[in-house]
Design an enzyme around this catalytic site. Sequence first.
Site: not given
Lengths: 767, 767
Positions: A494, A496, A535, A538, A719-721, A724
Amino acid sequence: MSEYTVVGQKLPRVDAVEKVTGAAQYGADVHPAGMLYGKIVRSKHAHANILSIDTSEAEKLPGVRAIITQDDVPSGRRVFATDKVLYLGEPLAAVAATDPDIAEEAAELIKIEYEVLPVVQDVMEAIKSSAPRLHSDETKEGPNRRDISAKIKELSRDEADGNSTAIRKLEAELENYADEVYYNISAESHTEAGDVEKGFAESDIVVEDTYVIPRVHQTYMEPHVSVASADSSGKITVWASTQGPFAIRSGIAGTLGIPLTQINVIGTTMGGGFGGRFGVIITHVPAVLLSQKAGRPVRVQMTREEEFLDGRPAPGCVIKLKTGATKDGHILARQALAFWDSGSVSGASIGSTIRVRGVYKIPNIKIDAYGVHTNKSGTAAYRAPGAPQAIFAGESQLDDIAEQIGMDPVKFRLMNMREEGDTVPAGGSEPEVGYKETLEAVADAAGWWNREADKNQGWGVAVGDWTNGCGPGGVYVSVHEDGSARIFHGSMDITGTDTAITQIIAEILTIPYKNVTIRRGDTDSAPYSTGSGGSVVTFTMGNTAKLAAEDARRRILELAAERLNTNVDDLELRDGAVHIITVDPPKSISLGELAAYSLSTTGGPIVGKGSFARQPSTPALAAQIAKVEVDPDTGRTRVLKLVASQDVGFAINPMAVEGQIEGGTVQGYAWAMMEEMQYGENGNVNPGFVDYRVPTSADLPTVESVIVEVPAPNGPYGAKGVGEPPITPTLATMANAVNDAIGVRITELPIKPEKVVDALKNNGHGA
Amino acid sequence: MSEYTVVGQKLPRVDAVEKVTGAAQYGADVHPAGMLYGKIVRSKHAHANILSIDTSEAEKLPGVRAIITQDDVPSGRRVFATDKVLYLGEPLAAVAATDPDIAEEAAELIKIEYEVLPVVQDVMEAIKSSAPRLHSDETKEGPNRRDISAKIKELSRDEADGNSTAIRKLEAELENYADEVYYNISAESHTEAGDVEKGFAESDIVVEDTYVIPRVHQTYMEPHVSVASADSSGKITVWASTQGPFAIRSGIAGTLGIPLTQINVIGTTMGGGFGGRFGVIITHVPAVLLSQKAGRPVRVQMTREEEFLDGRPAPGCVIKLKTGATKDGHILARQALAFWDSGSVSGASIGSTIRVRGVYKIPNIKIDAYGVHTNKSGTAAYRAPGAPQAIFAGESQLDDIAEQIGMDPVKFRLMNMREEGDTVPAGGSEPEVGYKETLEAVADAAGWWNREADKNQGWGVAVGDWTNGCGPGGVYVSVHEDGSARIFHGSMDITGTDTAITQIIAEILTIPYKNVTIRRGDTDSAPYSTGSGGSVVTFTMGNTAKLAAEDARRRILELAAERLNTNVDDLELRDGAVHIITVDPPKSISLGELAAYSLSTTGGPIVGKGSFARQPSTPALAAQIAKVEVDPDTGRTRVLKLVASQDVGFAINPMAVEGQIEGGTVQGYAWAMMEEMQYGENGNVNPGFVDYRVPTSADLPTVESVIVEVPAPNGPYGAKGVGEPPITPTLATMANAVNDAIGVRITELPIKPEKVVDALKNNGHGA
């Protein structure tokens, strides 16, 4: 300098070449030998009883290979309407033919007799007792329905100063509804904390308004398409443009009552999803049923018109919102009553009404939300489902309060924002969050503190919060004899996410990014993966990929220890080779040599496995500032500056993160300024990009992205999503900027030029 | 009763439905959009210098999209001949066109000027100094070549009593060769143990003969076919009918000098392989080069004629064999000199000459084997490569000795067979082996001990030994929310191996066989797997599958412990559920419930990984008995009974094992009685099934299979590879039976009716 060499880098997307050269295979590129063309037969009325469906003439048409109706659904689960249609374009049957034109002709030849019923399109009309009822089995007329009256009374306004005729009419009507018993209610959701009555009583000022947000379409470039092929053993293969192949698999299995092992779903490259490609949607099951009946593969592909009639867009809603604050700027209470337009089915994102709370310390909260049936198609997720709508109301109203108490809108927000340790409405306390940092970052980057505005120019700010989801995932990693590595997994890319996963594997295996390839499997081959939305990708697949790479690294070190005749503790994996760190001169062996060696040892090839499902996520904030200029004669708004900051935890690929921030912001801008599904009385809608306007690159300046990194404890590398959050504040940002420019508070989106001109007239503002 | 519920059962093959319904996708079924048809341009002479290749006329033909010659191979690695052709049908160029007929026409339009050279087809002619030399760079004329003379002298016969004119002539010629210096030698192999001179000197009888075994084709039903597609990023996809997709990948990468990650090989369903589909063969590289040049997918598919001209069949050979024994039946010495026809390239299974040792205690051994270049295509593996040829010589001669000393052929073999603890020629001592059990089993099953024979009827026995190979493999297992399981791996199914793997997984996960599905990945998705040949698959992939299932079981028990709030030690996986064994009444949770639960826990989906490469294998014996009747007038041999026993270690699927025994035995029968590639003077060969006869179901009675199970310590459940052993003894079994029937020892295969009639005439035997 970063401690990492691959993650954190602006690397090109793994699918860049196939995307730009047209090599990527989308749903419409799938063409198995002998494929037939499917066409869904749709209701020509928005509300009608079905008296008869006669397929006999269509069956005689040469080239027709299969016609199906609900009678062909062995499980009896509703795929087609039989007794009654609830919206214009509702599926009634489907045809498969050797040629798309024949399929269309056959669809026209199917004779359907209707008894036309009254249509209701507006949620506020639909809840009236006089409204036509969509579902005859709706018998609950008890306390919940009466409750609505009470809630409307609680929120009664002192004065009707709405800035448009429609809103003023709505406000007046809401008063009248108070004694009604309500119908067409599809769902409800109630949240309460503290005591709002007390909160409002203690407030110096109470602001109240009604916000109307239209239904908008996700407008993914690729319309829904499925190709299904049922073979003689009963095995079903479905090529689907979907965000979640595993959900499609279980959805088809459930709808048709067959085992999971009999269905293989192959996710084709997605031409956009944005939440509109989850679950079993529209084309999949008809394609499967047609293929089973015809004994040949069948492709069912929607036209753009069908997308607007029978897609699953984002729900519109009416939110009545009331906020109380002290004159020094402390928010004391907020109450919301929302009616979400869920169309013909249950659902709509009514739970997201709680987003009116924002990331603020508000001691007293009361939220009541209802889904309402109307004669429209159902709705589905759209980038942070429900949040842009609720946050539009919440953040618009905050600006009105700031204005009334004469406080800078950024300072007002900063003062009320929660920080680490503060109580969270859902329970517990805030972890380390970057709310204030993110808002300050956008203010600094936009030049908020020294902002200037010519005549008819204005600045708007808003923030939106969102927390990425989490779901199960599996990743396998193999290392080749030439030292390269390969990832195998089942989650859809989605925009990347495959690139991020690839970077993580390269980082851990200490090999160049270009030496890692990623490959997606279908549901028959890949380990289970959650859908690519919310989200989650990742976060979930990044964590899963890390586990897989670490598993491979364990095996690599084991092999190296065996091969170099030493202990794992003396070894280090670095620059694509394992080095003995305890000898001088250093001794090493490359990953390629180890992979070749692995093929002849007991333990076998280097393969790493990662399996993951759940870790708590951390909230993320998006903050945006727009500078606009409004032409009071034409009502046209021009964006002069649009700056978007976002706390992404850690940007695994800053270029991809910027792409997400830009994309989300532009979609928010579009919803604010131009997009709107307009339903006519007969249930028809503006069914294409001539009547349904989406922004082009000429509509906007470059969105300036500001990346803030407050690490998420459980995210991969923090990392966070990121997908959105950026859409959530833009609706309010634009409304606040327009208000700042010309003193017009638009509460009913989109902010179309004619609406601005009308508002200026009604409120006496002018050039 | 077996301790197992799924392994050891005669279950239907997992691919049964797709095979019988025609749904299985073979190479010729692959047809990507825009596909072109490739055609290989072949030499019209068996030995010639190439003066020029002119493609200009062909290029002008409308529909031609690409023409390639060796000039188009960037790495320079030999794909096409340029200066010289060495066999009729050798590739010189290739054409891709929009239509197969156009491709063929274009191939004819390519003008090639030849300078024709003398041809040599016979190995005994080829080694002469007067023979044309195939490879001008062959300069080694040193000791090895002179050695051959010495070896021929050592093996000089006392009398030339060969039973055919050809053999007698060959014997005489071998004498004359003794002083020559030899040429066209492609490879050599020498083995020696003890002192054969001393052994022969101590022997009471010495038997000597020359055996001639023809080149035969694997005659897989599906001719070689590859489809290649090179995309704009340089990525190459190859659909190949192959036994080893990973070998194809590295072969193409090596030939074209490109990274492994740029090639994806998809193995299509194989229409038979038998060893003829390994490595980079014939069609793959031309298909890739044509696709790169044309920018479209290209299919290159061989005709049956091309298969015979340019396949890679099993090598023929001439073996001079001498055995000495005491009069009470102890074998003291055996010496062999073999010339293997390797065609134009190196190779041929010359190392298999050591199979003349058999499983017997022979203290003195000397084996010298040479590969010889002739003007024919190269050779490749065919079911137990080289073993049927060597064992034909060895087991034929054993019967002659038994006859001379008046001993029963079965008893003679049993007396000389090695058993557990005996020294193995290759070093070490025998593990627990089933040599005697297997021979006794076939004797008992065939009724050997009470055998009866009418006039012109006879019984023959022979044994053949083979040890399965071993190689790297990887298997992944997933468990679904409905309790079913899925296997993902990369090894090609070779007649039932997928079924065996499926049974192993079902056994360990304690779920029904039908609830397990197996899926093969391509080289981009599946973990590395060794090629499917050398009887490795069930051994390697069975072990790998066990590891994967055990890994999944660990996770299942962990999850169950978490879910049931207990310890793993208190749990048992049984009947598709985990049970707490320590509580009463018992408490349990199904695999489906655990799989659903796994999607929401930290650890994630249930996936098991198995990686394996090497464990020592254990030898297996195949023993066969035939009863035949020979018509002395026509020379026709009719098989009245054919019984085949085999030590399979453990039969994971006895039905599949019987299929392997029957198939191998029938292929051995065919080689013995009818198959033969007959090369003409100009290098042409019998190029189709009219002139190259293969058996039909009318040629043979039902092969009776007898399964012997002496477990292999490292095999999965004790299993040994079963595919290759059954072909090894049949050639000798048939020759021994014919000899028993009519007193004619045929040493030159096949045992064609005319040869039998000739032999009867020459030796004075008759009806």
